[in-house]
Design a protein around this motif. Sequence first.
Motif, mmCIF file in Angstrom:
data_model
loop_
_atom_site.group_PDB
_atom_site.id
_atom_site.type_symbol
_atom_site.label_atom_id
_atom_site.label_comp_id
_atom_site.label_asym_id
_atom_site.label_seq_id
_atom_site.Cartn_x
_atom_site.Cartn_y
_atom_site.Cartn_z
ATOM 1 N N GLY A 120 7.443 -3.314 19.078
ATOM 2 C CA GLY A 120 6.227 -2.991 19.987
ATOM 3 C C GLY A 120 6.516 -1.837 20.753
ATOM 4 N N ALA A 121 7.406 -1.648 21.193
ATOM 5 C CA ALA A 121 7.725 -0.276 22.093
ATOM 6 C C ALA A 121 7.684 0.976 20.982
ATOM 7 C CB ALA A 121 8.966 -0.379 22.800
ATOM 8 N N TRP A 122 8.189 0.801 20.005
ATOM 9 C CA TRP A 122 8.081 2.009 19.051
ATOM 10 C C TRP A 122 6.643 2.347 18.507
ATOM 11 C CZ3 TRP A 122 6.381 3.231 13.942
ATOM 12 C CH2 TRP A 122 6.984 4.046 13.409
ATOM 13 N N ILE A 123 5.873 1.281 18.376
ATOM 14 C CA ILE A 123 4.410 1.454 18.081
ATOM 15 C C ILE A 123 3.573 1.951 19.015
ATOM 16 C CG2 ILE A 123 2.397 0.390 17.284
ATOM 17 C CD1 ILE A 123 4.095 -1.694 15.603
ATOM 18 N N GLU A 124 3.990 1.394 20.449
ATOM 19 C CA GLU A 124 3.402 1.916 21.645
ATOM 20 C C GLU A 124 3.601 3.182 21.815
ATOM 21 O OE1 GLU A 124 0.503 1.181 24.448
ATOM 22 O OE2 GLU A 124 1.354 -0.225 23.158
ATOM 23 N N ARG A 125 4.641 3.757 21.809
ATOM 24 C CA ARG A 125 5.069 5.188 21.932
ATOM 25 C C ARG A 125 4.445 6.075 21.062
ATOM 26 N NH1 ARG A 125 10.198 3.335 22.432
ATOM 27 N NH2 ARG A 125 10.956 3.928 20.470
ATOM 28 N N ARG A 126 3.916 5.743 19.757
ATOM 29 C CA ARG A 126 3.014 6.608 19.021
ATOM 30 C C ARG A 126 1.711 6.105 18.831
ATOM 31 N NH1 ARG A 126 8.190 5.774 18.200
ATOM 32 N NH2 ARG A 126 9.513 7.438 17.022
ATOM 33 N N ASP A 127 1.283 5.407 19.735
ATOM 34 C CA ASP A 127 -0.075 4.916 19.798
ATOM 35 C C ASP A 127 -0.604 4.529 18.444
ATOM 36 O OD1 ASP A 127 -2.498 4.106 20.914
ATOM 37 O OD2 ASP A 127 -3.287 6.412 20.526
ATOM 38 N N ALA A 128 0.243 4.030 17.649
ATOM 39 C CA ALA A 128 -0.126 3.565 16.240
ATOM 40 C C ALA A 128 -0.431 1.992 15.941
ATOM 41 C CB ALA A 128 1.462 3.905 15.299
ATOM 42 N N TRP A 129 -1.061 1.234 17.032
ATOM 43 C CA TRP A 129 -1.480 0.046 16.647
ATOM 44 C C TRP A 129 -2.447 -0.147 15.408
ATOM 45 C CZ3 TRP A 129 1.609 -3.801 17.741
ATOM 46 C CH2 TRP A 129 2.397 -3.867 18.701
ATOM 47 N N ARG A 130 -3.455 0.763 15.500
ATOM 48 C CA ARG A 130 -4.373 0.847 14.352
ATOM 49 C C ARG A 130 -3.853 0.888 13.080
ATOM 50 N NH1 ARG A 130 -9.989 2.818 16.239
ATOM 51 N NH2 ARG A 130 -9.715 2.756 18.573
ATOM 52 N N ASP A 131 -2.740 1.326 12.809
ATOM 53 C CA ASP A 131 -2.290 1.852 11.773
ATOM 54 C C ASP A 131 -0.959 0.688 11.443
ATOM 55 O OD1 ASP A 131 -3.781 4.112 11.237
ATOM 56 O OD2 ASP A 131 -2.539 5.171 12.393
ATOM 57 N N SER A 132 -0.796 -0.324 12.295
ATOM 58 C CA SER A 132 0.387 -0.834 12.111
ATOM 59 C C SER A 132 0.166 -2.525 12.015
ATOM 60 C CB SER A 132 1.294 -0.861 13.373
ATOM 61 O OG SER A 132 1.789 0.199 13.540
ATOM 62 N N VAL A 133 0.926 -3.375 11.274
ATOM 63 C CA VAL A 133 0.763 -4.900 11.119
ATOM 64 C C VAL A 133 2.102 -5.290 11.427
ATOM 65 C CG1 VAL A 133 0.367 -6.735 9.443
ATOM 66 C CG2 VAL A 133 -1.018 -4.499 9.185
ATOM 67 N N VAL A 134 2.246 -6.333 12.552
ATOM 68 C CA VAL A 134 3.412 -6.879 12.567
ATOM 69 C C VAL A 134 3.147 -8.358 12.039
ATOM 70 C CG1 VAL A 134 5.038 -7.481 14.421
ATOM 71 C CG2 VAL A 134 4.080 -5.298 14.386
ATOM 72 N N ILE A 135 4.083 -8.855 11.541
ATOM 73 C CA ILE A 135 3.876 -10.250 11.180
ATOM 74 C C ILE A 135 5.208 -10.985 11.650
ATOM 75 C CG2 ILE A 135 3.778 -11.957 9.210
ATOM 76 C CD1 ILE A 135 2.416 -9.932 7.840
ATOM 77 N N VAL A 136 5.209 -12.100 12.372
ATOM 78 C CA VAL A 136 6.328 -12.783 12.789
ATOM 79 C C VAL A 136 6.185 -14.128 12.290
ATOM 80 C CG1 VAL A 136 7.548 -13.655 14.929
ATOM 81 C CG2 VAL A 136 6.192 -11.644 15.067
#
Length: 194
Positions: free
Chosen positions: A159-175
């Motif tokens: 989450g921190a890695w995605i946040e630093r890159r402002d990449a939530w629109r381009d990311s899918v995280v499945i738990v």
Amino acid sequence: SKYVADSTLAAVDAARGGRYRVAVRTPGRRGDELLADAARDAADRGLRLLGLFGVKEGNLPYQTTDGDFDPVGCRPEQPPSADRLRKKYCPLEPYSAADLAENPTLADMTRAALDVLGRRDRFWLMVEAGDVDWASHANDVDAAIGAVKSGDAALQAVGAWIERRDAWRDSVVIVTSDHGHMFVLDDPAALAGR
């Protein structure tokens, strides 16, 4: 390592003409720092990263509920009926200070993988806190909770890695879990809110 032959490591090592920046547990070096340095080097040079860490049995030290690495189920005061499981799933001896310092955590490994893979346009990464499985088979709730906490720390790193890159629109995280032992869903439609 008991799982990878020295000849295999030599064949893939970029220092010997291979395609991987190899990072292995090294006496006297902090595992988190060694792996982070290797990840930066691999990313800068366009190499793949192979990290090989662990204790005698090949696993990373198992974290426990309170953050230490001394599973309750592995302590000698457990009932004799636990001996078979204790022998199979517990460290043969307590983790040393070097075992804990010279190995990265699951979150450290996640960050290193993201730093290398993040240089590509697209990638996927699977992270598993696999020690929860061993702990569950050993009926060691202390180590099982510690493994969940290790997995949560890795998820927080994602989450921190995605946040630093402002990449939530381009990311899918499945738990998810690879399997479960206690939960059976008889009516999945009930969860869908239909």
